[in-house]
Scaffold this motif. Structure first.
Motif, short mmCIF file in Angstrom:
data_model
loop_
_atom_site.label_atom_id
_atom_site.label_comp_id
_atom_site.label_asym_id
_atom_site.label_seq_id
_atom_site.Cartn_x
_atom_site.Cartn_y
_atom_site.Cartn_z
N LEU A 72 -82.86 32.09 53.82
CA LEU A 72 -82.26 31.02 53.03
C LEU A 72 -81.18 30.34 53.86
CD1 LEU A 72 -82.18 29.65 50.22
CD2 LEU A 72 -80.37 31.28 49.62
N ASN A 73 -81.29 29.04 54.02
CA ASN A 73 -80.31 28.26 54.78
C ASN A 73 -79.29 27.67 53.81
OD1 ASN A 73 -81.48 28.63 57.40
ND2 ASN A 73 -83.13 27.30 56.72
N THR A 74 -78.04 28.10 53.95
CA THR A 74 -76.97 27.67 53.06
C THR A 74 -75.86 27.00 53.87
OG1 THR A 74 -75.68 29.72 53.20
CG2 THR A 74 -77.48 29.66 51.58
N GLU A 90 -76.25 14.09 49.02
CA GLU A 90 -76.94 13.27 50.02
C GLU A 90 -76.27 13.34 51.39
OE1 GLU A 90 -78.62 8.72 50.48
OE2 GLU A 90 -77.88 9.41 48.55
N TYR A 91 -74.95 13.39 51.41
CA TYR A 91 -74.22 13.41 52.68
C TYR A 91 -74.59 14.65 53.50
CZ TYR A 91 -70.43 13.36 56.07
OH TYR A 91 -69.72 13.36 57.24
N ARG A 92 -74.68 15.80 52.84
CA ARG A 92 -74.99 17.05 53.54
C ARG A 92 -76.47 17.43 53.44
NH1 ARG A 92 -70.17 17.30 51.21
NH2 ARG A 92 -68.43 17.50 52.62
N GLN A 93 -77.22 16.67 52.66
CA GLN A 93 -78.66 16.87 52.44
C GLN A 93 -78.95 18.28 51.93
OE1 GLN A 93 -80.69 15.57 56.00
NE2 GLN A 93 -80.29 13.44 55.51
N VAL A 94 -78.26 18.65 50.84
CA VAL A 94 -78.41 19.96 50.23
C VAL A 94 -78.41 19.82 48.71
CG1 VAL A 94 -77.31 21.22 52.14
CG2 VAL A 94 -75.91 20.38 50.25
N PHE A 95 -78.90 20.85 48.03
CA PHE A 95 -78.68 20.99 46.59
C PHE A 95 -77.29 21.58 46.42
CE2 PHE A 95 -83.06 21.37 44.31
CZ PHE A 95 -83.14 20.00 44.22
N ALA A 96 -76.59 21.15 45.37
CA ALA A 96 -75.25 21.66 45.09
C ALA A 96 -75.03 21.68 43.59
CB ALA A 96 -74.20 20.77 45.76
N ILE A 97 -74.02 22.42 43.16
CA ILE A 97 -73.66 22.53 41.75
C ILE A 97 -72.40 21.71 41.51
CG2 ILE A 97 -72.95 24.13 39.92
CD1 ILE A 97 -74.45 26.33 41.58
N ASN A 98 -72.36 20.96 40.42
CA ASN A 98 -71.18 20.17 40.08
C ASN A 98 -70.10 21.11 39.55
OD1 ASN A 98 -69.23 18.44 39.21
ND2 ASN A 98 -70.48 17.46 37.64
N ALA A 99 -69.32 21.68 40.45
CA ALA A 99 -68.29 22.65 40.07
C ALA A 99 -67.13 22.01 39.33
CB ALA A 99 -67.78 23.38 41.31
N GLY A 100 -67.08 20.67 39.30
CA GLY A 100 -66.07 19.98 38.51
C GLY A 100 -66.32 20.15 37.02
N GLN A 151 -79.64 24.46 51.66
CA GLN A 151 -80.46 23.44 52.32
C GLN A 151 -81.96 23.68 52.22
OE1 GLN A 151 -80.60 23.47 56.71
NE2 GLN A 151 -79.69 21.42 56.54
N SER A 152 -82.39 24.93 52.49
CA SER A 152 -83.83 25.17 52.56
C SER A 152 -84.14 26.66 52.50
CB SER A 152 -84.41 24.57 53.84
OG SER A 152 -83.84 25.20 54.96
N LEU A 153 -85.44 26.93 52.31
CA LEU A 153 -85.97 28.28 52.38
C LEU A 153 -87.04 28.29 53.46
CD1 LEU A 153 -86.06 31.17 51.17
CD2 LEU A 153 -87.88 30.34 49.66
N LEU A 154 -86.85 29.16 54.46
CA LEU A 154 -87.77 29.27 55.58
C LEU A 154 -88.65 30.50 55.38
CD1 LEU A 154 -88.65 28.33 58.45
CD2 LEU A 154 -86.87 29.83 59.35
N LEU A 155 -89.98 30.30 55.50
CA LEU A 155 -90.95 31.39 55.41
C LEU A 155 -91.59 31.55 56.78
CD1 LEU A 155 -90.53 30.43 52.46
CD2 LEU A 155 -92.94 30.87 52.08
N VAL A 190 -75.54 28.43 57.54
CA VAL A 190 -75.65 29.88 57.61
C VAL A 190 -77.07 30.25 57.24
CG1 VAL A 190 -74.89 32.07 56.61
CG2 VAL A 190 -73.25 30.25 56.95
N GLN A 191 -77.65 31.17 57.99
CA GLN A 191 -78.99 31.66 57.67
C GLN A 191 -78.85 33.06 57.08
OE1 GLN A 191 -81.12 31.03 61.47
NE2 GLN A 191 -82.22 29.44 60.34
N LEU A 192 -79.17 33.18 55.81
CA LEU A 192 -79.08 34.45 55.10
C LEU A 192 -80.47 35.07 55.04
CD1 LEU A 192 -76.72 33.32 52.19
CD2 LEU A 192 -76.09 34.47 54.33
N GLN A 193 -80.60 36.27 55.60
CA GLN A 193 -81.90 36.95 55.64
C GLN A 193 -82.19 37.56 54.27
OE1 GLN A 193 -83.98 36.70 58.29
NE2 GLN A 193 -82.37 35.38 59.08
N ILE A 194 -83.35 37.19 53.73
CA ILE A 194 -83.77 37.68 52.42
C ILE A 194 -84.61 38.95 52.58
CG2 ILE A 194 -85.05 37.11 50.31
CD1 ILE A 194 -82.42 35.46 50.90
N GLY A 195 -85.43 38.99 53.61
CA GLY A 195 -86.30 40.13 53.84
C GLY A 195 -87.76 39.72 53.78
N LYS A 196 -88.63 40.74 53.87
CA LYS A 196 -90.07 40.50 53.90
C LYS A 196 -90.64 40.61 52.49
CE LYS A 196 -90.46 42.60 58.46
NZ LYS A 196 -91.00 43.74 59.21
N THR A 197 -91.64 39.77 52.22
CA THR A 197 -92.33 39.84 50.93
C THR A 197 -93.73 39.26 51.06
OG1 THR A 197 -92.08 39.40 48.55
CG2 THR A 197 -91.51 37.61 50.04
#
Length: 177
Positions: free
Chosen positions: A92-94, A54-64, A169-173, A128-135
């Motif tokens: 993809l916004n990470t 909630e603090y960062r408003q993202v999905f995350a994995i419980n690495a603990g 955080q999100s996926l931008l199309l 960070v914005q990671l470019q996935i490509g066109k589809t």
């Protein structure tokens, strides 16, 4: 003469209406951003799911939880019937993490279309914005984002090292013109 004028005007109005309807059906899609915690679902009955940071408003994995480390956790989004088909550039916004460089897999209808990895950083929690490509996408397609919790071995924690939580955080199309 009056009848011909009325008939001509009626045909003109009908022609304009038809043109308007055609132009609406060929409308260009606009960019859409699907927010992880608002638009994607993760299995609630599974031990292998994301939590909402909630603090960062993202999905995350419980690495603990050791069983969630070094494996891909998935979330899905089905494109609804109103989605406009076409070619899109996916981004993809990470979030960066100092303790590891998580990788992300992007699937369309269970077909892997890209694997991307966060860059190494010395400043945590930067977008960070990671470019996935066109589809090509259409209504009914299922988008899946998978992330992993990994360590780079650089941040001591207990008897081992800390793990990044695969935060995203999100996926931008963005439609391709």
């Amino acid at each position: 003469m009056k009848t011909i004028l009325i008939l001509s005007m009626t045909l003109f109005v009908l022609a304009c209406s038809k043109t308007t309807l055609l132009s609406q059906s060929t409308e260009q899609p606009s960019a859409v951003e699907f927010i992880a915690h608002e638009h994607f679902t993760t299995p609630s009955d599974s031990d292998y799911s994301f939590y909402y940071d909630e603090y960062r408003q993202v999905f995350a994995i419980n690495a603990g939880n050791p069983k969630l480390r070094d494996r891909f956790i998935r979330a899905t989004k089905k494109l609804d019937a109103n989605f406009i088909s076409g070619e899109y550039l996916l981004t993809l916004n990470t979030i960066t993490e100092e303790d590891g460089e998580s990788s992300y897999q992007v699937f369309v209808n269970d077909e892997l279309i890209a694997t991307v990895t966060n860059p190494e950083t010395h400043k945590a929690f930067q977008l960070v914005q990671l470019q996935i490509g066109k589809t090509e996408l259409k209504a009914g397609d299922v988008l899946t984002i998978a992330a992993n919790a990994v360590t780079n071995g650089k941040i001591p924690e207990g008897d081992g090292t800390a793990y990044a939580r695969g935060r995203w955080q999100s996926l931008l199309l963005t439609p391709v013109q």
